[in-house]
Design an enzyme around this catalytic site. Structure first.
Site, short mmCIF file in Angstrom:
data_model
loop_
_atom_site.label_atom_id
_atom_site.label_comp_id
_atom_site.label_asym_id
_atom_site.label_seq_id
_atom_site.Cartn_x
_atom_site.Cartn_y
_atom_site.Cartn_z
N LYS A 100 0.87 -1.19 0.00
CA LYS A 100 0.00 0.00 0.00
C LYS A 100 0.90 1.23 0.00
CE LYS A 100 -4.28 -1.52 2.06
NZ LYS A 100 -4.00 -2.92 1.70
N ASP A 134 -1.26 -2.17 -4.11
CA ASP A 134 -2.68 -2.15 -3.74
C ASP A 134 -3.28 -0.80 -4.15
OD1 ASP A 134 -2.66 -4.63 -2.55
OD2 ASP A 134 -2.38 -3.90 -0.51
N MET A 135 -4.61 -0.75 -4.24
CA MET A 135 -5.25 0.54 -4.55
C MET A 135 -6.11 0.94 -3.36
SD MET A 135 -5.19 2.82 -6.88
CE MET A 135 -4.76 2.20 -8.50
N GLN A 163 -9.99 -0.99 -9.37
CA GLN A 163 -11.25 -1.26 -8.66
C GLN A 163 -12.44 -1.05 -9.59
OE1 GLN A 163 -9.85 1.86 -6.28
NE2 GLN A 163 -9.75 0.68 -4.38
N ARG A 184 -4.45 -6.49 -11.23
CA ARG A 184 -5.32 -7.22 -10.30
C ARG A 184 -6.65 -6.47 -10.26
NH1 ARG A 184 -2.59 -7.57 -4.71
NH2 ARG A 184 -1.62 -9.37 -5.70
N LYS A 187 -13.36 -5.57 -6.90
CA LYS A 187 -14.55 -4.71 -6.94
C LYS A 187 -14.27 -3.37 -6.28
CE LYS A 187 -18.06 -8.33 -7.11
NZ LYS A 187 -19.27 -8.92 -6.51
N ALA A 189 -13.08 -1.71 -2.05
CA ALA A 189 -13.47 -1.94 -0.65
C ALA A 189 -13.64 -0.66 0.17
CB ALA A 189 -12.42 -2.83 0.01
N HIS A 227 -14.21 -13.21 -4.96
CA HIS A 227 -14.73 -14.48 -4.43
C HIS A 227 -16.08 -14.77 -5.03
CE1 HIS A 227 -12.40 -12.20 -1.46
NE2 HIS A 227 -11.75 -13.32 -1.35
N ARG A 289 -13.12 -6.01 5.89
CA ARG A 289 -13.67 -7.36 5.68
C ARG A 289 -15.06 -7.47 6.32
NH1 ARG A 289 -9.61 -6.67 3.27
NH2 ARG A 289 -11.21 -6.05 1.84
P1 FDA Z 1 -18.64 -9.79 -3.18
O1 FDA Z 1 -18.35 -8.82 -2.10
O2 FDA Z 1 -19.87 -9.60 -4.01
O3 FDA Z 1 -18.62 -11.24 -2.56
C1 FDA Z 1 -18.93 -12.41 -3.29
C2 FDA Z 1 -18.95 -13.58 -2.32
O4 FDA Z 1 -17.65 -13.77 -1.77
C3 FDA Z 1 -19.83 -13.34 -1.11
O5 FDA Z 1 -21.16 -13.71 -1.36
C4 FDA Z 1 -19.17 -14.23 -0.07
O6 FDA Z 1 -19.52 -15.59 -0.29
C5 FDA Z 1 -17.72 -14.08 -0.38
N1 FDA Z 1 -17.11 -12.96 0.39
C6 FDA Z 1 -16.73 -11.74 -0.10
N2 FDA Z 1 -16.18 -10.99 0.87
C7 FDA Z 1 -16.22 -11.71 1.99
C8 FDA Z 1 -15.79 -11.49 3.33
N3 FDA Z 1 -15.23 -10.34 3.71
N4 FDA Z 1 -15.97 -12.47 4.23
C9 FDA Z 1 -16.54 -13.65 3.88
N5 FDA Z 1 -16.97 -13.93 2.62
C10 FDA Z 1 -16.81 -12.99 1.70
N6 FDA Z 1 -9.99 -3.75 -2.53
C11 FDA Z 1 -9.49 -2.51 -2.72
O7 FDA Z 1 -10.24 -1.53 -2.66
N7 FDA Z 1 -8.16 -2.32 -2.97
C12 FDA Z 1 -7.29 -3.36 -3.10
O8 FDA Z 1 -6.10 -3.16 -3.32
C13 FDA Z 1 -7.80 -4.69 -2.93
N8 FDA Z 1 -7.01 -5.77 -3.05
C14 FDA Z 1 -7.56 -7.03 -3.10
C15 FDA Z 1 -6.78 -8.14 -3.42
C16 FDA Z 1 -7.36 -9.39 -3.55
C17 FDA Z 1 -6.51 -10.56 -3.93
C18 FDA Z 1 -8.76 -9.55 -3.33
C19 FDA Z 1 -9.43 -10.89 -3.49
C20 FDA Z 1 -9.54 -8.46 -2.98
C21 FDA Z 1 -8.96 -7.21 -2.84
N9 FDA Z 1 -9.72 -6.10 -2.48
C22 FDA Z 1 -9.17 -4.85 -2.63
C23 FDA Z 1 -11.09 -6.28 -1.90
C24 FDA Z 1 -12.15 -6.21 -2.96
O9 FDA Z 1 -12.27 -4.89 -3.44
C25 FDA Z 1 -13.53 -6.63 -2.41
O10 FDA Z 1 -13.90 -5.78 -1.38
C26 FDA Z 1 -13.60 -8.06 -1.90
O11 FDA Z 1 -12.83 -8.92 -2.70
C27 FDA Z 1 -15.05 -8.56 -1.92
O12 FDA Z 1 -15.56 -8.53 -3.23
P2 FDA Z 1 -15.89 -9.84 -4.10
O13 FDA Z 1 -15.38 -9.61 -5.46
O14 FDA Z 1 -15.35 -11.03 -3.44
O15 FDA Z 1 -17.45 -9.86 -4.26
#
Ligand code: FDA
Length: 308
Positions: A100, A134-135, A163, A184, A187, A189, A227, A289
Protein backbone atom coordinates in the site's frame (compact mmCIF):
# COMPACT_ATOMS: atom_id res chain seq x y z
CA UNK A 1 -27.85 -5.03 7.23
CA UNK A 2 -27.53 -2.38 4.49
CA UNK A 3 -27.16 0.39 7.12
CA UNK A 4 -24.32 -1.55 8.75
CA UNK A 5 -21.93 -0.96 5.89
CA UNK A 6 -21.56 2.84 6.30
CA UNK A 7 -21.34 2.34 10.08
CA UNK A 8 -18.50 -0.13 9.66
CA UNK A 9 -16.69 2.16 7.22
CA UNK A 10 -17.05 5.00 9.78
CA UNK A 11 -15.78 2.71 12.56
CA UNK A 12 -12.79 1.86 10.38
CA UNK A 13 -11.77 5.54 10.59
CA UNK A 14 -12.62 6.03 14.29
CA UNK A 15 -9.80 6.04 16.84
CA UNK A 16 -12.24 5.25 19.68
CA UNK A 17 -13.70 2.22 17.90
CA UNK A 18 -10.20 1.11 16.99
CA UNK A 19 -9.11 1.16 20.60
CA UNK A 20 -12.12 -0.89 21.76
CA UNK A 21 -11.80 -3.51 19.02
CA UNK A 22 -8.01 -3.79 19.28
CA UNK A 23 -7.94 -4.10 23.05
CA UNK A 24 -10.55 -6.81 23.36
CA UNK A 25 -8.75 -10.15 23.81
CA UNK A 26 -11.88 -11.72 22.34
CA UNK A 27 -11.25 -10.11 18.95
CA UNK A 28 -8.11 -12.14 18.30
CA UNK A 29 -9.56 -15.50 17.23
CA UNK A 30 -11.86 -13.78 14.71
CA UNK A 31 -9.06 -11.61 13.35
CA UNK A 32 -6.91 -14.71 12.91
CA UNK A 33 -9.39 -16.05 10.37
CA UNK A 34 -8.23 -13.29 7.99
CA UNK A 35 -4.62 -12.65 9.07
CA UNK A 36 -1.57 -14.94 9.24
CA UNK A 37 -0.31 -13.53 12.55
CA UNK A 38 1.63 -10.61 14.01
CA UNK A 39 5.11 -11.71 12.98
CA UNK A 40 6.98 -12.21 9.73
CA UNK A 41 7.81 -15.75 10.90
CA UNK A 42 4.12 -16.66 11.12
CA UNK A 43 3.53 -15.11 7.69
CA UNK A 44 6.34 -17.15 6.10
CA UNK A 45 5.13 -20.36 7.81
CA UNK A 46 1.57 -19.81 6.55
CA UNK A 47 2.97 -19.09 3.08
CA UNK A 48 4.69 -22.49 3.17
CA UNK A 49 1.41 -24.18 4.13
CA UNK A 50 -0.47 -22.48 1.27
CA UNK A 51 2.24 -23.21 -1.31
CA UNK A 52 2.17 -26.87 -0.28
CA UNK A 53 -1.48 -27.03 -1.40
CA UNK A 54 -0.63 -25.75 -4.89
CA UNK A 55 -1.82 -22.19 -4.28
CA UNK A 56 0.33 -19.10 -4.92
CA UNK A 57 0.66 -16.28 -2.37
CA UNK A 58 0.95 -12.49 -2.22
CA UNK A 59 1.92 -11.12 1.20
CA UNK A 60 0.76 -7.81 2.61
CA UNK A 61 2.60 -6.36 5.61
CA UNK A 62 -0.34 -4.59 7.25
CA UNK A 63 -0.16 -0.84 7.81
CA UNK A 64 -1.61 2.18 6.01
CA UNK A 65 -1.82 5.96 6.23
CA UNK A 66 1.70 6.34 7.59
CA UNK A 67 2.17 9.85 8.99
CA UNK A 68 5.95 10.13 9.29
CA UNK A 69 9.07 9.26 7.31
CA UNK A 70 10.48 6.97 10.01
CA UNK A 71 7.40 4.74 9.97
CA UNK A 72 7.52 4.65 6.16
CA UNK A 73 11.19 3.60 6.35
CA UNK A 74 10.30 0.89 8.89
CA UNK A 75 7.72 -0.46 6.43
CA UNK A 76 10.34 -0.66 3.68
CA UNK A 77 12.74 -2.49 5.99
CA UNK A 78 9.98 -4.92 7.02
CA UNK A 79 9.35 -5.76 3.34
CA UNK A 80 13.08 -6.19 2.74
CA UNK A 81 13.26 -8.65 5.63
CA UNK A 82 10.14 -10.47 4.42
CA UNK A 83 11.57 -10.86 0.92
CA UNK A 84 14.84 -12.18 2.30
CA UNK A 85 13.00 -14.74 4.46
CA UNK A 86 10.89 -15.85 1.49
CA UNK A 87 14.05 -16.25 -0.60
CA UNK A 88 15.78 -18.25 2.17
CA UNK A 89 12.87 -20.71 2.02
CA UNK A 90 12.93 -20.89 -1.78
CA UNK A 91 9.42 -19.42 -2.05
CA UNK A 92 9.97 -16.41 -4.32
CA UNK A 93 9.03 -18.22 -7.53
CA UNK A 94 5.50 -18.59 -6.10
CA UNK A 95 5.15 -15.86 -3.47
CA UNK A 96 5.20 -12.10 -4.14
CA UNK A 97 4.38 -8.98 -2.09
CA UNK A 98 1.54 -6.45 -2.15
CA UNK A 99 2.26 -2.89 -1.03
CA UNK A 100 0.00 0.00 0.00
CA UNK A 101 1.65 3.25 -1.05
CA UNK A 102 0.11 5.03 1.95
CA UNK A 103 2.29 2.79 4.15
CA UNK A 104 5.47 4.08 2.50
CA UNK A 105 4.69 7.79 2.45
CA UNK A 106 1.91 8.62 -0.05
CA UNK A 107 0.28 11.03 2.41
CA UNK A 108 3.65 12.72 3.07
CA UNK A 109 5.65 13.26 -0.09
CA UNK A 110 5.61 11.99 -3.69
CA UNK A 111 9.42 11.70 -4.01
CA UNK A 112 9.70 9.79 -0.74
CA UNK A 113 6.92 7.41 -1.80
CA UNK A 114 8.60 6.64 -5.10
CA UNK A 115 12.02 6.14 -3.46
CA UNK A 116 10.55 3.82 -0.83
CA UNK A 117 8.56 1.84 -3.40
CA UNK A 118 11.75 1.52 -5.49
CA UNK A 119 13.63 0.11 -2.48
CA UNK A 120 10.98 -2.60 -2.07
CA UNK A 121 11.02 -3.37 -5.81
CA UNK A 122 14.84 -3.58 -5.81
CA UNK A 123 14.70 -6.07 -2.91
CA UNK A 124 12.05 -8.10 -4.76
CA UNK A 125 14.01 -8.00 -8.02
CA UNK A 126 17.12 -9.36 -6.27
CA UNK A 127 15.27 -12.49 -5.15
CA UNK A 128 13.12 -12.95 -8.27
CA UNK A 129 9.82 -11.93 -6.67
CA UNK A 130 7.23 -9.48 -8.01
CA UNK A 131 5.42 -6.54 -6.37
CA UNK A 132 1.79 -5.46 -6.79
CA UNK A 133 0.58 -2.02 -5.68
CA UNK A 134 -2.68 -2.15 -3.74
CA UNK A 135 -5.25 0.54 -4.55
CA UNK A 136 -6.69 2.68 -1.77
CA UNK A 137 -9.48 5.28 -1.87
CA UNK A 138 -10.22 7.13 -5.13
CA UNK A 139 -8.24 10.24 -4.14
CA UNK A 140 -5.07 8.15 -4.54
CA UNK A 141 -5.78 6.44 -7.89
CA UNK A 142 -3.96 8.91 -10.16
CA UNK A 143 -0.96 9.14 -7.82
CA UNK A 144 -0.73 5.34 -7.53
CA UNK A 145 -0.89 4.87 -11.31
CA UNK A 146 1.80 7.55 -11.74
CA UNK A 147 4.08 5.67 -9.32
CA UNK A 148 3.29 2.43 -11.20
CA UNK A 149 4.40 4.03 -14.49
CA UNK A 150 7.67 5.24 -12.95
CA UNK A 151 8.44 1.93 -11.27
CA UNK A 152 7.76 -0.06 -14.43
CA UNK A 153 10.60 1.77 -16.24
CA UNK A 154 13.09 -0.13 -14.05
CA UNK A 155 10.92 -3.01 -12.82
CA UNK A 156 8.57 -3.92 -15.71
CA UNK A 157 6.97 -6.70 -13.67
CA UNK A 158 5.38 -4.36 -11.08
CA UNK A 159 1.60 -4.76 -11.05
CA UNK A 160 -1.30 -2.75 -9.64
CA UNK A 161 -4.86 -3.13 -8.45
CA UNK A 162 -7.80 -1.52 -10.27
CA UNK A 163 -11.25 -1.26 -8.66
CA UNK A 164 -14.31 -2.05 -10.81
CA UNK A 165 -16.59 0.12 -8.65
CA UNK A 166 -14.89 3.26 -9.97
CA UNK A 167 -16.49 4.73 -13.10
CA UNK A 168 -13.04 5.40 -14.58
CA UNK A 169 -11.74 1.84 -14.31
CA UNK A 170 -12.95 0.39 -17.62
CA UNK A 171 -10.83 3.03 -19.40
CA UNK A 172 -7.88 2.35 -17.06
CA UNK A 173 -8.15 -1.37 -17.88
CA UNK A 174 -7.99 -0.64 -21.62
CA UNK A 175 -4.94 1.61 -21.10
CA UNK A 176 -3.14 -0.96 -18.98
CA UNK A 177 -4.00 -4.15 -20.91
CA UNK A 178 -0.60 -4.10 -22.59
CA UNK A 179 2.23 -6.63 -22.82
CA UNK A 180 3.92 -7.31 -19.48
CA UNK A 181 1.29 -5.39 -17.50
CA UNK A 182 -0.05 -7.20 -14.42
CA UNK A 183 -3.46 -5.91 -13.34
CA UNK A 184 -5.32 -7.22 -10.30
CA UNK A 185 -9.00 -6.44 -10.83
CA UNK A 186 -11.14 -6.24 -7.68
CA UNK A 187 -14.55 -4.71 -6.94
CA UNK A 188 -13.25 -2.11 -4.44
CA UNK A 189 -13.47 -1.94 -0.65
CA UNK A 190 -13.66 1.76 0.34
CA UNK A 191 -16.69 4.01 0.95
CA UNK A 192 -16.78 6.12 -2.23
CA UNK A 193 -19.13 8.91 -3.40
CA UNK A 194 -21.60 8.22 -6.24
CA UNK A 195 -19.86 10.91 -8.31
CA UNK A 196 -16.89 8.57 -8.83
CA UNK A 197 -18.22 5.08 -8.07
CA UNK A 198 -21.13 2.81 -8.95
CA UNK A 199 -23.28 2.39 -5.87
CA UNK A 200 -25.24 -0.81 -6.43
CA UNK A 201 -23.99 -4.40 -6.61
CA UNK A 202 -25.47 -5.04 -10.11
CA UNK A 203 -23.75 -1.93 -11.48
CA UNK A 204 -20.43 -2.89 -9.88
CA UNK A 205 -20.71 -6.46 -11.18
CA UNK A 206 -21.49 -5.26 -14.72
CA UNK A 207 -18.53 -2.90 -14.56
CA UNK A 208 -16.35 -5.81 -13.36
CA UNK A 209 -17.37 -7.84 -16.43
CA UNK A 210 -16.63 -4.93 -18.82
CA UNK A 211 -13.22 -4.47 -17.17
CA UNK A 212 -12.51 -8.21 -17.36
CA UNK A 213 -13.36 -8.21 -21.08
CA UNK A 214 -10.83 -5.44 -21.68
CA UNK A 215 -8.13 -7.20 -19.66
CA UNK A 216 -8.71 -10.68 -21.12
CA UNK A 217 -8.78 -9.33 -24.70
CA UNK A 218 -5.55 -7.37 -24.14
CA UNK A 219 -2.01 -8.67 -23.97
CA UNK A 220 -1.31 -8.16 -20.25
CA UNK A 221 -1.60 -10.59 -17.35
CA UNK A 222 -5.06 -10.32 -15.70
CA UNK A 223 -5.40 -11.20 -12.01
CA UNK A 224 -9.05 -11.91 -11.22
CA UNK A 225 -9.39 -10.87 -7.56
CA UNK A 226 -12.88 -11.86 -6.48
CA UNK A 227 -14.73 -14.48 -4.43
CA UNK A 228 -17.90 -14.00 -6.48
CA UNK A 229 -18.82 -17.38 -8.09
CA UNK A 230 -20.56 -15.73 -11.08
CA UNK A 231 -17.58 -13.51 -11.87
CA UNK A 232 -15.15 -16.41 -11.48
CA UNK A 233 -17.17 -18.44 -13.99
CA UNK A 234 -17.37 -15.49 -16.40
CA UNK A 235 -13.60 -14.93 -16.10
CA UNK A 236 -12.98 -18.56 -17.12
CA UNK A 237 -15.24 -18.21 -20.17
CA UNK A 238 -13.71 -14.90 -21.25
CA UNK A 239 -10.20 -16.33 -20.88
CA UNK A 240 -11.13 -19.35 -23.01
CA UNK A 241 -12.78 -17.11 -25.65
CA UNK A 242 -9.64 -14.99 -25.78
CA UNK A 243 -7.57 -18.15 -26.36
CA UNK A 244 -5.74 -17.79 -23.06
CA UNK A 245 -4.01 -20.74 -21.46
CA UNK A 246 -4.20 -21.35 -17.70
CA UNK A 247 -0.75 -19.79 -17.18
CA UNK A 248 -1.68 -16.47 -18.83
CA UNK A 249 -3.98 -15.20 -16.05
CA UNK A 250 -4.75 -16.05 -12.45
CA UNK A 251 -7.51 -16.03 -9.85
CA UNK A 252 -6.91 -14.38 -6.49
CA UNK A 253 -8.76 -14.50 -3.17
CA UNK A 254 -8.21 -13.21 0.34
CA UNK A 255 -6.81 -15.47 3.06
CA UNK A 256 -9.65 -17.01 5.07
CA UNK A 257 -12.36 -16.41 2.47
CA UNK A 258 -13.76 -19.35 0.44
CA UNK A 259 -10.72 -21.62 1.04
CA UNK A 260 -12.54 -24.65 -0.40
CA UNK A 261 -13.15 -22.78 -3.66
CA UNK A 262 -9.49 -21.70 -3.67
CA UNK A 263 -8.45 -25.34 -3.44
CA UNK A 264 -10.93 -26.42 -6.13
CA UNK A 265 -9.47 -23.88 -8.57
CA UNK A 266 -5.93 -25.05 -7.75
CA UNK A 267 -6.84 -28.73 -8.10
CA UNK A 268 -8.38 -28.04 -11.53
CA UNK A 269 -5.04 -26.69 -12.76
CA UNK A 270 -5.71 -22.98 -12.49
CA UNK A 271 -3.31 -20.44 -11.04
CA UNK A 272 -4.88 -19.19 -7.80
CA UNK A 273 -3.11 -16.79 -5.46
CA UNK A 274 -4.02 -16.07 -1.83
CA UNK A 275 -3.63 -12.52 -0.50
CA UNK A 276 -2.07 -13.07 2.91
CA UNK A 277 -1.90 -10.14 5.35
CA UNK A 278 0.21 -10.17 8.51
CA UNK A 279 1.35 -7.74 11.19
CA UNK A 280 -0.03 -5.84 14.14
CA UNK A 281 -1.76 -3.07 12.14
CA UNK A 282 -4.76 -5.20 11.20
CA UNK A 283 -7.57 -2.86 12.25
CA UNK A 284 -8.38 -1.10 8.92
CA UNK A 285 -8.09 -4.34 6.92
CA UNK A 286 -10.26 -6.25 9.39
CA UNK A 287 -13.00 -3.58 9.40
CA UNK A 288 -13.14 -3.58 5.59
CA UNK A 289 -13.67 -7.36 5.68
CA UNK A 290 -16.57 -6.87 8.11
CA UNK A 291 -18.06 -4.09 5.95
CA UNK A 292 -17.91 -6.27 2.81
CA UNK A 293 -20.01 -8.93 4.37
CA UNK A 294 -22.05 -7.86 7.38
CA UNK A 295 -22.65 -11.57 8.12
CA UNK A 296 -19.03 -11.53 9.29
CA UNK A 297 -20.08 -9.00 11.91
CA UNK A 298 -22.71 -11.39 13.23
CA UNK A 299 -20.06 -14.12 13.33
CA UNK A 300 -17.74 -11.70 15.16
CA UNK A 301 -20.39 -10.57 17.69
CA UNK A 302 -21.56 -14.14 18.27
CA UNK A 303 -18.02 -15.22 19.05
CA UNK A 304 -17.72 -12.35 21.55
CA UNK A 305 -21.03 -13.30 23.15
CA UNK A 306 -20.24 -16.98 23.49
CA UNK A 307 -16.91 -16.23 25.20
CA UNK A 308 -18.56 -14.03 27.87
P1 FDA B 1 -18.64 -9.79 -3.18
O1 FDA B 1 -18.35 -8.82 -2.10
O2 FDA B 1 -19.87 -9.60 -4.01
O3 FDA B 1 -18.62 -11.24 -2.56
C1 FDA B 1 -18.93 -12.41 -3.29
C2 FDA B 1 -18.95 -13.58 -2.32
O4 FDA B 1 -17.65 -13.77 -1.77
C3 FDA B 1 -19.83 -13.34 -1.11
O5 FDA B 1 -21.16 -13.71 -1.36
C4 FDA B 1 -19.17 -14.23 -0.07
O6 FDA B 1 -19.52 -15.59 -0.29
C5 FDA B 1 -17.72 -14.08 -0.38
N1 FDA B 1 -17.11 -12.96 0.39
C6 FDA B 1 -16.73 -11.74 -0.10
N2 FDA B 1 -16.18 -10.99 0.87
C7 FDA B 1 -16.22 -11.71 1.99
C8 FDA B 1 -15.79 -11.49 3.33
N3 FDA B 1 -15.23 -10.34 3.71
N4 FDA B 1 -15.97 -12.47 4.23
C9 FDA B 1 -16.54 -13.65 3.88
N5 FDA B 1 -16.97 -13.93 2.62
C10 FDA B 1 -16.81 -12.99 1.70
N6 FDA B 1 -9.99 -3.75 -2.53
C11 FDA B 1 -9.49 -2.51 -2.72
O7 FDA B 1 -10.24 -1.53 -2.66
N7 FDA B 1 -8.16 -2.32 -2.97
C12 FDA B 1 -7.29 -3.36 -3.10
O8 FDA B 1 -6.10 -3.16 -3.32
C13 FDA B 1 -7.80 -4.69 -2.93
N8 FDA B 1 -7.01 -5.77 -3.05
C14 FDA B 1 -7.56 -7.03 -3.10
C15 FDA B 1 -6.78 -8.14 -3.42
C16 FDA B 1 -7.36 -9.39 -3.55
C17 FDA B 1 -6.51 -10.56 -3.93
C18 FDA B 1 -8.76 -9.55 -3.33
C19 FDA B 1 -9.43 -10.89 -3.49
C20 FDA B 1 -9.54 -8.46 -2.98
C21 FDA B 1 -8.96 -7.21 -2.84
N9 FDA B 1 -9.72 -6.10 -2.48
C22 FDA B 1 -9.17 -4.85 -2.63
C23 FDA B 1 -11.09 -6.28 -1.90
C24 FDA B 1 -12.15 -6.21 -2.96
O9 FDA B 1 -12.27 -4.89 -3.44
C25 FDA B 1 -13.53 -6.63 -2.41
O10 FDA B 1 -13.90 -5.78 -1.38
C26 FDA B 1 -13.60 -8.06 -1.90
O11 FDA B 1 -12.83 -8.92 -2.70
C27 FDA B 1 -15.05 -8.56 -1.92
O12 FDA B 1 -15.56 -8.53 -3.23
P2 FDA B 1 -15.89 -9.84 -4.10
O13 FDA B 1 -15.38 -9.61 -5.46
O14 FDA B 1 -15.35 -11.03 -3.44
O15 FDA B 1 -17.45 -9.86 -4.26
Amino acid sequence: MIMLRPMLHAAARSAAARSVVERSPLTRPVVRRFIAGDSVGEAVDTTGDLLATGRLVTLDRLGEDTTNAEAADATVRAYQELLKRLADKGFTDRAEVSVKLSAVGQKLDTGLTLDNARRICAAAGEVGATVTLDMEDHTTTDATLAVLRELRRDFPWVGAVLQAYLRRTEADCRDLATAGSRIRLCKGAYAEPASVAFATKPEVDLSYVRCLKALMAGSGYPMVASHDPRLIAIAGTLAANAGRTSDSFEYQMLYGIRPTEQQRLADEGNRIRVYLPYGTEWYGYFMRRLAERPANLTFFLRSLATKN
